[in-house]
Design a protein around this motif. Structure first.
Motif, PDB file in Angstrom:
ATOM      1  N   ILE A 236       0.819  -1.215   0.000  1.00 17.10           N
ATOM      2  CA  ILE A 236       0.000   0.000   0.000  1.00 17.10           C
ATOM      3  C   ILE A 236       0.853   1.266   0.000  1.00 17.10           C
ATOM      4  CG2 ILE A 236      -1.509   1.373   1.520  1.00 17.10           C
ATOM      5  CD1 ILE A 236      -3.025  -0.573  -0.205  1.00 17.10           C
ATOM      6  N   ASP A 237       1.974   1.257   0.684  1.00 17.34           N
ATOM      7  CA  ASP A 237       2.823   2.455   0.718  1.00 17.34           C
ATOM      8  C   ASP A 237       3.340   2.805  -0.677  1.00 17.34           C
ATOM      9  OD1 ASP A 237       2.809   3.115   3.515  1.00 17.34           O
ATOM     10  OD2 ASP A 237       4.021   1.330   3.866  1.00 17.34           O
ATOM     11  N   ASP A 238       3.744   1.784  -1.440  1.00 14.24           N
ATOM     12  CA  ASP A 238       4.211   2.030  -2.808  1.00 14.24           C
ATOM     13  C   ASP A 238       3.089   2.564  -3.686  1.00 14.24           C
ATOM     14  OD1 ASP A 238       6.719   1.108  -2.115  1.00 14.24           O
ATOM     15  OD2 ASP A 238       6.292  -0.958  -2.746  1.00 14.24           O
ATOM     16  N   ILE A 239       1.894   2.011  -3.487  1.00 13.82           N
ATOM     17  CA  ILE A 239       0.736   2.448  -4.269  1.00 13.82           C
ATOM     18  C   ILE A 239       0.383   3.895  -3.945  1.00 13.82           C
ATOM     19  CG2 ILE A 239      -1.738   2.070  -4.591  1.00 13.82           C
ATOM     20  CD1 ILE A 239      -1.103  -0.956  -4.088  1.00 13.82           C
ATOM     21  N   ALA A 240       0.444   4.242  -2.662  1.00  9.64           N
ATOM     22  CA  ALA A 240       0.153   5.618  -2.254  1.00  9.64           C
ATOM     23  C   ALA A 240       1.121   6.591  -2.900  1.00  9.64           C
ATOM     24  CB  ALA A 240       0.214   5.740  -0.730  1.00  9.64           C
ATOM     25  N   LEU A 241       2.399   6.223  -2.949  1.00 12.54           N
ATOM     26  CA  LEU A 241       3.420   7.078  -3.552  1.00 12.54           C
ATOM     27  C   LEU A 241       3.099   7.352  -5.018  1.00 12.54           C
ATOM     28  CD1 LEU A 241       6.108   8.513  -3.009  1.00 12.54           C
ATOM     29  CD2 LEU A 241       7.273   6.400  -3.739  1.00 12.54           C
ATOM     30  N   LYS A 242       2.652   6.331  -5.739  1.00 11.64           N
ATOM     31  CA  LYS A 242       2.305   6.495  -7.151  1.00 11.64           C
ATOM     32  C   LYS A 242       1.043   7.345  -7.320  1.00 11.64           C
ATOM     33  CE  LYS A 242       4.314   2.039  -8.447  1.00 11.64           C
ATOM     34  NZ  LYS A 242       4.026   0.652  -8.907  1.00 11.64           N
ATOM     35  N   LEU A 243       0.058   7.109  -6.466  1.00  9.20           N
ATOM     36  CA  LEU A 243      -1.220   7.824  -6.611  1.00  9.20           C
ATOM     37  C   LEU A 243      -1.084   9.315  -6.323  1.00  9.20           C
ATOM     38  CD1 LEU A 243      -4.038   5.547  -5.131  1.00  9.20           C
ATOM     39  CD2 LEU A 243      -3.780   6.326  -7.490  1.00  9.20           C
ATOM     40  N   ARG A 244      -0.221   9.667  -5.379  1.00  5.82           N
ATOM     41  CA  ARG A 244      -0.116  11.075  -4.984  1.00  5.82           C
ATOM     42  C   ARG A 244       0.311  11.977  -6.143  1.00  5.82           C
ATOM     43  NH1 ARG A 244       2.749   8.991  -0.065  1.00  5.82           N
ATOM     44  NH2 ARG A 244       1.094   8.643   1.465  1.00  5.82           N
ATOM     45  N   SER A 245       1.022  11.417  -7.109  1.00  2.04           N
ATOM     46  CA  SER A 245       1.473  12.221  -8.249  1.00  2.04           C
ATOM     47  C   SER A 245       0.586  12.057  -9.480  1.00  2.04           C
ATOM     48  CB  SER A 245       2.917  11.845  -8.620  1.00  2.04           C
ATOM     49  OG  SER A 245       2.994  10.462  -8.960  1.00  2.04           O
ATOM     50  N   ALA A 246      -0.504  11.302  -9.341  1.00  2.00           N
ATOM     51  CA  ALA A 246      -1.389  11.062 -10.484  1.00  2.00           C
ATOM     52  C   ALA A 246      -2.370  12.223 -10.666  1.00  2.00           C
ATOM     53  CB  ALA A 246      -2.156   9.760 -10.285  1.00  2.00           C
ATOM     54  N   PRO A 247      -2.701  12.580 -11.900  1.00  3.69           N
ATOM     55  CA  PRO A 247      -3.681  13.645 -12.155  1.00  3.69           C
ATOM     56  C   PRO A 247      -5.038  13.310 -11.540  1.00  3.69           C
ATOM     57  CG  PRO A 247      -2.504  13.051 -14.169  1.00  3.69           C
ATOM     58  CD  PRO A 247      -2.147  12.021 -13.147  1.00  3.69           C
ATOM     59  N   GLY A 248      -5.656  14.308 -10.935  1.00  2.67           N
ATOM     60  CA  GLY A 248      -6.992  14.126 -10.362  1.00  2.67           C
ATOM     61  C   GLY A 248      -7.009  13.625  -8.940  1.00  2.67           C
ATOM     62  N   VAL A 249      -5.830  13.276  -8.381  1.00  6.41           N
ATOM     63  CA  VAL A 249      -5.754  12.759  -7.011  1.00  6.41           C
ATOM     64  C   VAL A 249      -5.308  13.884  -6.086  1.00  6.41           C
ATOM     65  CG1 VAL A 249      -4.620  11.123  -5.472  1.00  6.41           C
ATOM     66  CG2 VAL A 249      -5.249  10.430  -7.797  1.00  6.41           C
ATOM     67  N   ASP A 250      -6.149  14.200  -5.104  1.00  7.05           N
ATOM     68  CA  ASP A 250      -5.806  15.265  -4.148  1.00  7.05           C
ATOM     69  C   ASP A 250      -4.883  14.770  -3.049  1.00  7.05           C
ATOM     70  OD1 ASP A 250      -7.289  17.122  -5.516  1.00  7.05           O
ATOM     71  OD2 ASP A 250      -9.073  16.892  -4.251  1.00  7.05           O
ATOM     72  N   GLY A 251      -4.977  13.494  -2.731  1.00  8.51           N
ATOM     73  CA  GLY A 251      -4.142  12.955  -1.673  1.00  8.51           C
ATOM     74  C   GLY A 251      -4.354  11.463  -1.552  1.00  8.51           C
ATOM     75  N   ALA A 252      -3.406  10.785  -0.912  1.00  9.28           N
ATOM     76  CA  ALA A 252      -3.506   9.348  -0.679  1.00  9.28           C
ATOM     77  C   ALA A 252      -2.913   9.066   0.695  1.00  9.28           C
ATOM     78  CB  ALA A 252      -2.775   8.568  -1.765  1.00  9.28           C
ATOM     79  N   ALA A 253      -3.761   8.754   1.650  1.00  9.91           N
ATOM     80  CA  ALA A 253      -3.332   8.551   3.041  1.00  9.91           C
ATOM     81  C   ALA A 253      -3.431   7.079   3.409  1.00  9.91           C
ATOM     82  CB  ALA A 253      -4.189   9.386   3.988  1.00  9.91           C
ATOM     83  N   VAL A 254      -2.395   6.547   4.035  1.00  7.45           N
ATOM     84  CA  VAL A 254      -2.319   5.132   4.386  1.00  7.45           C
ATOM     85  C   VAL A 254      -2.738   4.923   5.832  1.00  7.45           C
ATOM     86  CG1 VAL A 254      -0.782   3.142   4.623  1.00  7.45           C
ATOM     87  CG2 VAL A 254      -0.488   4.722   2.701  1.00  7.45           C
TER      88      VAL A 254
END
Length: 305
Positions: A236-254
């Protein structure tokens, strides 16, 4: 007197070339607990100080407790209680001595009775003879609150009152605030804690000295357009890192094995999730947005503007 405890319009305040409060209008009903939210530097503290008569607005007009915020600031100060972000009492005096000093400043005729009553009311009786400097953070905040309401104000202005205290002390502090509001006291409180904001009857979000959004916590959440998903699985930590820089994503908290992500563009958000979930190895479900999701969205929007 106005039926509103606070009724101000187009307040403005600058420090040098920096405009801190820019055309702010605010209305708060008697007996209401109103939460003040916003990033650091959004104008919350400056607004509170204008409302309690410690700062004079550069422009605008209005009333607090029926008194003009420009011409009758001294009368507001006597009828309002103001609690700052930092403990501001004498650490080498006891709890009793600090409260007795505050009572003397307000020239209370029933000084001894008032101090005795507030120590009981705030649960400070067992600590009356303890030096203020020896109190824990939670008890210091309780002493500060006692000092603010000692002179029986009609309006209480709290500037991040529970910063740095533990969860139990924060909850007990908020129980006291609700008890006071039930007796008719109006409360305006700034906070960065979303669980505290959710305990307010109404919340107001400031950005660059202006009101951006206001309403009940439920109204603010469901009027925000925020969409939220929870993702559960491995790495999940790796996935959060990728999502945080994706367009349309405001944040990703684990949170343990679960990740929470949110945004306002459903297509972009779903596309980002699909990109990291190519083998359907993750469990993805849409969930109700929270006030924290909305707060993050507003911060992202501020940063982009």
């Amino acid at each position: 007197m106005s039926t509103l405890a606070i009724d101000v319009h187009n307040l403005r305040k600058s420090f040098g070339a920096r405009r801190v409060v820019d055309g702010l209008s605010l209305q708060v009903a008697p007996g209401e607990i109103c939460g003040f939210l916003g990033a650091n530097g959004s104008g919350k503290t400056t607004t509170i100080r204008m409302l309690c008569g410690l700062l004079t607005p550069d422009g605008g007009e209005g009333k607090c407790l029926g008194f003009d915020v420009v011409r009758e600031a001294q009368r507001i100060r006597r009828e309002a209680g103001y609690m700052t972000q930092h403990f501001g009492f004498y650490e080498d005096l006891t709890v009793f001595e600090n409260l007795d000093f505050v009572a003397s400043v307000y020239e209370m005729p029933d000084r001894a009775d008032a101090v005795a009553e507030i120590t009981v009311r705030m649960g400070l009786s067992d600590r009356a003879d303890q030096l203020a400097g020896q109190l824990s953070g939670g008890w210091k905040q309780r002493l500060a609150l006692a000092a603010c309401v000692l002179h029986r104000p009609k309006l209480l202005l709290l500037d991040e009152p529970t910063a740095g205290v533990d969860v139990k002390a924060r909850r007990e502090f908020w129980d006291l605030i609700h008890d006071l509001a039930a007796q008719g006291l109006t409360v305006l409180v700034s906070t960065h804690y979303m669980d505290e904001a959710e305990r307010c009857k109404r919340i107001i979000y400031l950005s660059t000295g202006r009101v951006v959004v206001q309403g009940t916590p439920e109204e603010v959440v469901y009027g925000s357009g925020v969409i939220a998903f929870e993702i559960t699985g491995d790495h999940i930590d790796d996935i959060a890192l990728k999502l945080r820089s994706a367009p349309g994503v405001d944040g990703a908290a684990v949170f343990g094995r679960t990740l929470r992500t949110a945004g306002t563009d459903r297509a972009s958000l779903e596309r980002a999730i699909a990109t990291i979930n190519r083998d359907d190895a993750l469990r993805v479900r849409e969930v109700e947005p929270r006030l924290e999701d909305v707060f993050i969205r507003l911060l992202v929007r501020e940063a982009a503007s």
